[in-house]
Design an enzyme around this catalytic site. Structure first.
Site, PDB file in Angstrom:
ATOM      1  N   LYS A   8     152.676  56.513  15.177  1.00 46.04           N
ATOM      2  CA  LYS A   8     153.479  57.426  14.378  1.00 46.04           C
ATOM      3  C   LYS A   8     154.868  56.845  14.173  1.00 46.04           C
ATOM      4  O   LYS A   8     155.169  55.736  14.643  1.00 46.04           O
ATOM      5  CB  LYS A   8     153.520  58.795  15.056  1.00 46.04           C
ATOM      6  CG  LYS A   8     152.134  59.435  15.185  1.00 46.04           C
ATOM      7  CD  LYS A   8     152.170  60.729  15.937  1.00 46.04           C
ATOM      8  CE  LYS A   8     152.728  61.863  15.104  1.00 46.04           C
ATOM      9  NZ  LYS A   8     151.852  62.246  13.993  1.00 46.04           N
ATOM     10  N   LYS A  64     147.548  69.540  18.133  1.00 44.57           N
ATOM     11  CA  LYS A  64     148.401  70.711  18.351  1.00 44.57           C
ATOM     12  C   LYS A  64     147.539  71.896  18.790  1.00 44.57           C
ATOM     13  O   LYS A  64     147.402  72.902  18.088  1.00 44.57           O
ATOM     14  CB  LYS A  64     149.192  71.027  17.088  1.00 44.57           C
ATOM     15  CG  LYS A  64     150.168  69.905  16.717  1.00 44.57           C
ATOM     16  CD  LYS A  64     150.856  70.169  15.396  1.00 44.57           C
ATOM     17  CE  LYS A  64     151.780  69.012  15.024  1.00 44.57           C
ATOM     18  NZ  LYS A  64     152.427  69.193  13.715  1.00 44.57           N
ATOM     19  N   ARG A  96     137.588  91.180  29.189  1.00 43.52           N
ATOM     20  CA  ARG A  96     138.806  90.681  28.553  1.00 43.52           C
ATOM     21  C   ARG A  96     138.796  89.169  28.380  1.00 43.52           C
ATOM     22  O   ARG A  96     139.176  88.660  27.322  1.00 43.52           O
ATOM     23  CB  ARG A  96     140.022  91.091  29.388  1.00 43.52           C
ATOM     24  CG  ARG A  96     141.374  90.789  28.764  1.00 43.52           C
ATOM     25  CD  ARG A  96     141.658  91.694  27.584  1.00 43.52           C
ATOM     26  NE  ARG A  96     141.204  91.160  26.310  1.00 43.52           N
ATOM     27  CZ  ARG A  96     140.882  91.904  25.272  1.00 43.52           C
ATOM     28  NH1 ARG A  96     140.924  93.218  25.333  1.00 43.52           N
ATOM     29  NH2 ARG A  96     140.483  91.345  24.144  1.00 43.52           N
ATOM     30  N   GLU A 138     150.773  56.002  10.744  1.00 41.58           N
ATOM     31  CA  GLU A 138     151.442  57.001   9.908  1.00 41.58           C
ATOM     32  C   GLU A 138     152.585  56.342   9.133  1.00 41.58           C
ATOM     33  O   GLU A 138     153.357  55.569   9.700  1.00 41.58           O
ATOM     34  CB  GLU A 138     151.998  58.112  10.789  1.00 41.58           C
ATOM     35  CG  GLU A 138     152.844  59.142  10.059  1.00 41.58           C
ATOM     36  CD  GLU A 138     153.587  60.050  11.025  1.00 41.58           C
ATOM     37  OE1 GLU A 138     152.992  61.057  11.434  1.00 41.58           O
ATOM     38  OE2 GLU A 138     154.735  59.734  11.384  1.00 41.58           O
ATOM     39  N   ASP A 155     152.345  60.975   5.451  1.00 38.26           N
ATOM     40  CA  ASP A 155     152.928  62.164   6.061  1.00 38.26           C
ATOM     41  C   ASP A 155     154.006  62.783   5.178  1.00 38.26           C
ATOM     42  O   ASP A 155     154.982  62.123   4.800  1.00 38.26           O
ATOM     43  CB  ASP A 155     153.523  61.794   7.423  1.00 38.26           C
ATOM     44  CG  ASP A 155     153.997  63.013   8.191  1.00 38.26           C
ATOM     45  OD1 ASP A 155     153.256  64.012   8.238  1.00 38.26           O
ATOM     46  OD2 ASP A 155     155.115  62.973   8.749  1.00 38.26           O
TER      47      ASP A 155
END
Length: 294
Positions: free
Chosen positions: A174, A142, A108, A209, A230
């Protein structure tokens, strides 16, 4: 998309690979596998065929083999398809042989990792094909906590590229960083970014960004290495590339899917980053069919 050359894929570090697999095995069988101990006699050997129940791109052969090896060194695994290789439904991908108890215990964990990694590689290959030679497809941070290294390896198997690995290896300012920077009395944006860049070693990449066209000039004038546009429309991306005018690598991000990535890549951007490669991918359907050796 052309087949990926397995020799050209940056390999997984063995120590990292073992750490991931050992943690998964400890999670699944912290005190042993009581099912196989109760049901499978000691000394029985088995051969198993790893087969594809759908088409895809393989990633994670070494991870699957490590799940078997770290469970029992007596297990042997022989892959018939290399990482980065395409396969059709019904293809036998590998042959596994060894003590039946051990194969069943490792099954598994090995499958979970291989299925997820191959799902990422297959999804990435779809984005790479849709983008063509127009722009590089890259992943993002992510990722699944604890699995970043193997998931990003899978992106490479699919023909994609990796963004910064984490918070320690590149600067990426960002919108929230810029909000703090400009509201904290740090002067105009260009000056503030130049001052920040001056603190860094010359080997560190500096990315910023922006989410509006009118931000680009101030950022480009600071001499940063990469400018991320973005959630721009395709028309805005074309204009943004023109405004940057070769002064930085241009990355597009946001609202990227298989239907939009081709048009985004054709705007002239250098890189398209896609969080979906890792944050919402579906594991590929692979199976391990075991026969007892008599």
């Amino acid at each position: 998309m052309d087949p990926v050359d397995p020799a050209g894929i940056l390999p997984l570090d063995e120590r990292t690979l073992n750490t991931v697999v050992e943690a998964a095995l400890a999670e699944d069988a912290p005190w042993g596998d009581i099912t196989t101990t109760a049901l499978v006699p000691d000394g029985v050997r088995a051969t198993a065929g790893l087969s594809a129940r759908e088409a895809g791109v393989l990633a994670g052969s070494a991870v699957f083999a490590a799940a078997m090896r770290l469970t029992d060194p007596a297990i042997t695994v022989r892959f018939h398809v290399a990482d980065g290789g395409r396969f059709g439904a019904g293809t036998q991908l590998a042959t596994v042989s060894g003590p039946a108890r051990s194969v069943l215990t490792a099954e598994r964990v090995g499958l979970n990792l291989l299925q997820r990694m191959s799902g990422i590689a297959t999804t990435t290959a779809g984005y790479v094909a849709a983008a063509g030679a127009n722009a590089r497809i890259a992943d993002t941070r992510k990722t699944t906590p604890g699995l970043r290294a193997v998931e990003r390896y899978a992106v490479r198997c699919g023909g994609g590229h990796n963004h910064r690995f984490g918070l320690s290896d590149a600067v990426m300012a960002k919108d929230n960083h810029l909000a703090v920077l400009t509201r904290n009395g740090s002067g105009d944006l260009t000056t503030a970014l130049r001052q920040a860049k001056a603190k860094l070693p010359h080997t560190v990449c500096f990315e910023v960004e922006v989410d509006r066209l009118d931000q680009i000039e101030a950022v480009a004038a600071a001499g940063v290495d990469v400018i991320m546009l973005d959630n721009f429309t395709t028309d805005e991306l074309v204009e943004g590339v023109q405004l940057v005018a070769g002064r930085a690598v241009v990355e597009a991000s946001g609202s990227v899917n298989l239907e939009t990535v081709g048009a985004i890549a054709r705007t002239g951007v250098d890189v398209v980053s896609v969080g979906a490669l890792t944050h919402s991918v579906r594991s590929l359907d692979l199976g391990l069919d075991i026969d007892v050796e008599l």
